[in-house]
Design a protein around this motif. Structure first.
Motif, PDB file in Angstrom:
ATOM      1  N   TRP A 120       2.571   0.544   4.560  1.00 21.25           N
ATOM      2  CA  TRP A 120       2.093   1.721   4.633  1.00 21.25           C
ATOM      3  C   TRP A 120       1.842   2.258   3.078  1.00 21.25           C
ATOM      4  N   PRO A 121       2.663   2.560   2.234  1.00 20.41           N
ATOM      5  CA  PRO A 121       2.440   3.048   1.095  1.00 20.41           C
ATOM      6  C   PRO A 121       1.141   2.037   0.335  1.00 20.41           C
ATOM      7  N   VAL A 122       1.117   1.072   0.455  1.00 23.62           N
ATOM      8  CA  VAL A 122      -0.142   0.318   0.066  1.00 23.62           C
ATOM      9  C   VAL A 122      -1.359   0.606   0.588  1.00 23.62           C
ATOM     10  N   GLN A 123      -1.404   0.865   1.976  1.00 19.69           N
ATOM     11  CA  GLN A 123      -2.459   1.400   2.682  1.00 19.69           C
ATOM     12  C   GLN A 123      -2.795   2.519   2.205  1.00 19.69           C
ATOM     13  N   PHE A 124      -1.911   3.569   1.806  1.00 21.16           N
ATOM     14  CA  PHE A 124      -2.074   5.115   1.183  1.00 21.16           C
ATOM     15  C   PHE A 124      -2.861   4.823   0.120  1.00 21.16           C
ATOM     16  N   VAL A 125      -2.415   4.117  -1.237  1.00 17.85           N
ATOM     17  CA  VAL A 125      -3.259   4.062  -2.276  1.00 17.85           C
ATOM     18  C   VAL A 125      -4.570   3.349  -2.299  1.00 17.85           C
ATOM     19  N   SER A 126      -4.789   2.323  -1.273  1.00 19.36           N
ATOM     20  CA  SER A 126      -5.978   1.742  -0.877  1.00 19.36           C
ATOM     21  C   SER A 126      -6.832   3.075  -0.373  1.00 19.36           C
TER      22      SER A 126
END
Length: 214
Positions: A42-48
């Motif tokens: 989830w946090p990685v998707q947010f940054v993307s």
């Protein structure tokens, strides 16, 4: 930060933008984490989503840019869902399942109605999108896929696959070649992840069935 929308290099006569390359590379990492059922997806998707929003917004692809807003919002909600009271599998990852018939019907209906509504908005206001129907399809499809992922539904992989079928040619047509190439890789990962979640959902269902039989 203007360098993000500048050209990084040219490959196969396609101009690759920094934002396109970096955002999608991070997105691939997020998808791999989702396949592993790791909460860090989830946090990685947010940054993307943040990076790709800047890329698409600068190219007047409102649907694709809006898709990244959806990614960021649902990523925050997905993080909350997976950290608050969601049933965990034995290995500590999120438990997964197939949607019920009612849930599937609602997902399909929401996708159809949402696509028509958003495409209608884009058609009435052409400045919002240069490709209203595929743009709307991607926007709504992403929302459906990420909602299903946050709920731990195996069907989220099917939704992503359907989004990719339109996303690949749309990205190539609008100058986002790296997105197009990466979406092809997404397709392979989606098929792999779909198989893994499918098998895991059947395995996790067995104890409950055995308990019911006892």
């Amino acid at each position: 930060m203007s360098w993000l929308n500048s050209e990084a290099f040219t490959a196969f006569e396609q101009h690759i933008k920094w934002s396109d390359m970096i955002g999608n590379t991070i997105g691939l990492i997020a998808l791999a984490l989702g396949w592993r059922r790791s909460i860090w997806t989830w946090p990685v998707q947010f940054v993307s989503g943040v990076i790709l929003f800047a890329a698409f917004a600068s190219s007047h692809l409102t649907g694709s840019a809006g898709k990244q807003v959806v990614v960021m919002v649902v990523a925050a909600w997905g993080w909350w869902q997976w950290t608050r009271g969601r049933q965990q599998a034995q290995d500590g990852s999120i438990a997964i399942r197939f949607a019920s018939r009612r849930e599937r019907a609602l997902l399909v209906a929401a996708a159809a109605i949402g696509t028509v509504a958003v495409a209608g908005l884009f058609t009435l206001e052409p400045s919002l999108s240069w490709d209203p129907w595929p743009d709307a399809y991607i926007f709504v499809g992403t929302l459906i896929a990420m909602y299903a992922q946050a709920r731990g539904l195996v069907e989220f992989w099917f939704a992503w696959l359907l989004v990719d079928l339109v996303g690949v040619p749309l990205n190539f047509a609008n100058g986002f070649a790296f997105s197009g190439f990466v979406y092809i890789i997404y397709g392979a990962l989606v098929l792999w992840g779909m198989r893994d979640w499918w098998l895991r959902s059947r395995t996790s269902a067995k104890p409950s069935l055995e308990g019911a039989a006892a």
